[in-house]
Structure formats: C-alpha cells, structure tokens
Design an enzyme around this catalytic site. Sequence first.
Site, PDB file in Angstrom:
ATOM      1  N   CYS A  17      39.951  25.409 -45.904  1.00 21.63           N
ATOM      2  CA  CYS A  17      40.768  26.099 -44.912  1.00 21.63           C
ATOM      3  C   CYS A  17      42.115  25.411 -44.757  1.00 21.63           C
ATOM      4  O   CYS A  17      42.427  24.453 -45.446  1.00 21.63           O
ATOM      5  CB  CYS A  17      40.051  26.117 -43.563  1.00 21.63           C
ATOM      6  SG  CYS A  17      38.337  26.688 -43.641  1.00 21.63           S
ATOM      7  N   GLY A  45      43.246  30.149 -47.189  1.00 21.44           N
ATOM      8  CA  GLY A  45      42.170  30.943 -46.626  1.00 21.44           C
ATOM      9  C   GLY A  45      42.657  32.320 -46.257  1.00 21.44           C
ATOM     10  O   GLY A  45      43.637  32.455 -45.533  1.00 21.44           O
ATOM     11  N   ASN A 119      39.200  21.635 -41.163  1.00 23.94           N
ATOM     12  CA  ASN A 119      39.239  21.866 -42.608  1.00 23.94           C
ATOM     13  C   ASN A 119      38.367  20.824 -43.267  1.00 23.94           C
ATOM     14  O   ASN A 119      38.588  19.624 -43.107  1.00 23.94           O
ATOM     15  CB  ASN A 119      40.682  21.748 -43.128  1.00 23.94           C
ATOM     16  CG  ASN A 119      40.743  21.764 -44.653  1.00 23.94           C
ATOM     17  OD1 ASN A 119      39.894  22.354 -45.308  1.00 23.94           O
ATOM     18  ND2 ASN A 119      41.768  21.128 -45.203  1.00 23.94           N
ATOM     19  N   GLY A 120      37.364  21.272 -44.009  1.00 30.13           N
ATOM     20  CA  GLY A 120      36.490  20.342 -44.703  1.00 30.13           C
ATOM     21  C   GLY A 120      35.045  20.778 -44.634  1.00 30.13           C
ATOM     22  O   GLY A 120      34.734  21.933 -44.324  1.00 30.13           O
ATOM     23  N   TYR A 262      45.049  22.742 -57.789  1.00 31.81           N
ATOM     24  CA  TYR A 262      44.936  24.162 -57.477  1.00 31.81           C
ATOM     25  C   TYR A 262      45.298  24.544 -56.052  1.00 31.81           C
ATOM     26  O   TYR A 262      46.080  25.457 -55.825  1.00 31.81           O
ATOM     27  CB  TYR A 262      43.502  24.627 -57.769  1.00 31.81           C
ATOM     28  CG  TYR A 262      43.243  26.080 -57.431  1.00 31.81           C
ATOM     29  CD1 TYR A 262      43.585  27.090 -58.315  1.00 31.81           C
ATOM     30  CD2 TYR A 262      42.641  26.439 -56.224  1.00 31.81           C
ATOM     31  CE1 TYR A 262      43.348  28.421 -58.018  1.00 31.81           C
ATOM     32  CE2 TYR A 262      42.406  27.766 -55.916  1.00 31.81           C
ATOM     33  CZ  TYR A 262      42.761  28.757 -56.817  1.00 31.81           C
ATOM     34  OH  TYR A 262      42.526  30.061 -56.505  1.00 31.81           O
TER      35      TYR A 262
END
Length: 492
Positions: A17, A45, A119-120, A262
């Site tokens: 995210c 996201g 996030n994670g 990426y």
Amino acid sequence: MNYSFDNFVKEGLHEECGVFGIFSDGSLDPAYACYNGLLALQHRGQESCGIAVSDEGVIDYHKNMGLVTEVFNNSILDSLRGQMGISHVRYSTAGGSVLENAQPLVMRYVKGTLSVAHNGNLTNAVEIRRELEHKGAIFQTTIDSEVICYLIARARLNCHSVEEAVAQTMTHIKGAYSLLVMSPSKLIAARDPHGFRPLCMGKLNGTYVFASESAALDACGAEFVRDVDPGEIVIVDNKGLRTMKPDFGEKKKSLCIFEYIYFARSDSFIDGVSVYEARKQAGRILAREFPVEADMVIGVPESGIDAAIGYAEESGIPYEKAIVKNSYIGRTFIKPSQSERMKSVRIKLNPIADMVRGKRVVMIDDSIVRGTTVDRIVTMLRDAGAKEVHMRISSPPFMWPCYYGTDIPSRGELIACNHTIEEITKLSGADSLGYLPVESLHEMIGYAPVGFCQGCFTGDYPADIIRETLEGKERGGMNFDSKCIGKEQENE
C-alpha cells in the site's frame, strides 16, 4: 476455535500500500494535501483509498473502493476540515477486496479516537489475532492493521502517551510496517526496526508531511527532509517535532529491494537512492552480463523502461519506444485474481508494429513472477513482425514467497521454481532470456549503504516467520525450505 490461516490469508492479510500524512500549520489544507499525495502514490494500490482528518480532536473520514479520483471530489474534500490528516491507498492479494478493509482505520476507545494507516505485513499477525480473540477481542476487518490498532489502544491504557503505546506495540509485532497513527492531538510516524517498507518526511514552512515515497512530498509542494529510520518513531504536535528510537536490539536493515525494481515511482528517492538510477543501472548490468546482437532495445512500461534505457546506453543498441501502455488499466501484478491479471494484460499493452517489424528486439521487463504476462508480450511482438525477441529481466528469478507485504505467491505459483531458464525461454517464446544476477543487487543501487531484503530471491528472510504463516503461504502443497523452518524453531 479452529482457526484457519488459509481463510485469513484469503481475506487479504498480505498487502502492499501507500500512506500519506500531514500535520499542518495552516499553509496546506490537510484533506487536499492528502488527496494530492495519494494521487502520487496511486501506483501502490488501486483497490481502495481513504482520508481521515482531525479537527481539534474530532476525527472525520471518508473511504471507499476505487481509485483516488473516483472516491473523492471537491465536495467531499471540503467537508474534511482539520489541522492534520492521514490517508491510504490499498490493494490486496486473494480476497479481502471489501470496504471494511479499506484504510485508514478509525477506532473509538476509552481514551478517545485513534486512526491508523499501515503499509506492510505482520508475520505474526495470525498468532496475535488468535490470542486477542481468545481474550474477547472482536475484529471488524480481516487485515493485520486492525491488530496493530488494537494493540496500540490496549497499551495506551497503561502508558502516559500514544507514542509510548506505539513503542510498546512495536515490541510485540514482527514483520513489515510503515505506520501513520493519528490521535486527537498528535500525528505519529513509525517504521519497523528492519525498515522493510519506505517512509520519508518532508516540510513546508511549519507543516510536516510523511509519505511512502518522496514523489508524494513533491505532489503537495513539501521539501524532502529525510527518511524515517528503521525502528524510529516521529511525533508531531503543537509543540513541534520530536523523535523516539526504542531499543529493539541489533536488527539488519532490510528495505525491500523490490521497491527499486518495481513498486516505487521513478522520480522517488528511497533511503538516499534514486529509483530511476537504480533501474538504469540494472539495465547496464544486464547489457554486460547478457550481450546480444540486436537492432533495438525496448522496455515494457513502466518500470521496464528505465532499465531499457540503461541497457541501450551500455550496449550501444538504440532505445526505441515500441510498446504503448493504456494508462487507464491498473498494474497486472497487483490485480487480486489471476483471471483479472490475464484480462488486463490483453488490453493493457500494444506494440507499435512499424517499429518492430523485421527487427531483432531486446525486450526489458522488471520481473517474471507467475509467467502470466511475458508469453503474451512476446507473442504480441512476434505477431507485430519482430524477427527476434531477446528477453532481459531486471531482477533475479523469484524463488521464494514474500511474507512482508509484496504479492510474491507460494512456490507452487512461481514459474522459476518449477522451470529452468531454458524452459521459461521456450514457454515464453523468446529467443533468449537473461535475469539480473542476485549478486549484482548491491551494484544496482550503486553500493550505497542501504541494507535490503532479498528473501524472495534467496529464501534468506531477515525477520522471524512463524510456522503457521509459512504453512499458510505454502498452502499449494510445496515443501518448505529447511532453513526457514529452522529459523522459526530457533525462535520458539
């Protein structure tokens, strides 16, 4: 209670995210700043998004399924008034694509209101969740972020401040987390002791801004100050900014290397390293390791383009734009289901036939995960008249799942685990194939002092993973690596 990890993971335990938060001195409107920040993080996201703001301690929020531009408009943003805010863009893997899992999470408890954006991925979330449920906790979502919320709220009952509760929570949770926590009067940013996920800080006048990537700071006009350190807690309130650095023992810095390959935008800097330069360097390495006679170098949009430019510069083969991307189609890699991935590939990319007809082409892509995309792209180039297609991949082969929040699936789904390079070359229809050597990852980021996690390439995981999490990820039936099980047993 018969608790199934398989059911839990299907409901979206694993996610990648983007987070953005602001404590404003009045120079920036929190809701609009969050909106602009989320637009810059949309690539992280595309499933749901949300903004929560605090107005003198009263927290209001709006979130929904969809892209940022679909969920928010001027009327909604104007209604979100306050002095600080946190926001979130999300995607899930299999399942969990429902509104109740959208973030930020807003919880009301005895000390007031708490809002969290995460996030994670926690590697011990199932274990903690089960323990809390057995003590009577009731969860409203299926995401591990709610576990974090519950632990902070419970710790706050016995702590003097929210930041102390966050620090106490960080001693219990394991894995990857970049957190933004908003209490009625404070904005808190925290990064896990390994630094798996990026988190940076910016400033505009007396306004402080936090974001997953520096590109989001640029989007709201804030100047980059620095990255939040692994294990650091940064607190902002009316008294200003201060930091805490609890003692978590010796932890290896382990930023996800996939951020450079990426996930991150090319114009971002993460832990002092330019994402664009890292990707170009990967292309240069590929040109030295896997030279070939060809007429042009092309990149698969978007993250393959930077590496293609580097390959062209190193090899002397001209770079050409020969694949056009439909920008209104989301990333195939982060689509929740396999069928959706395949549909997206068919309408997302299209070759420029006049450019490739009769030409020997070096095609650069960022990765091969399941192998669902590369054969389609090679086929498109062949159908457009390409004489030869030589595929170069700016990452090593994916050999292991990711447990820290990137959608790297079980080994049974990874094409490199079940096929040799020669077999993958044949399956893809390419004339040749070369992967970035895993030992070249340090060179890719310019030998900068950035420790990174390469567990998905080597199986060397820097943070503990409980057996139940291993079994859940490998539910496809593949055997575990003995060293992973050994790590888990050593920490029992």
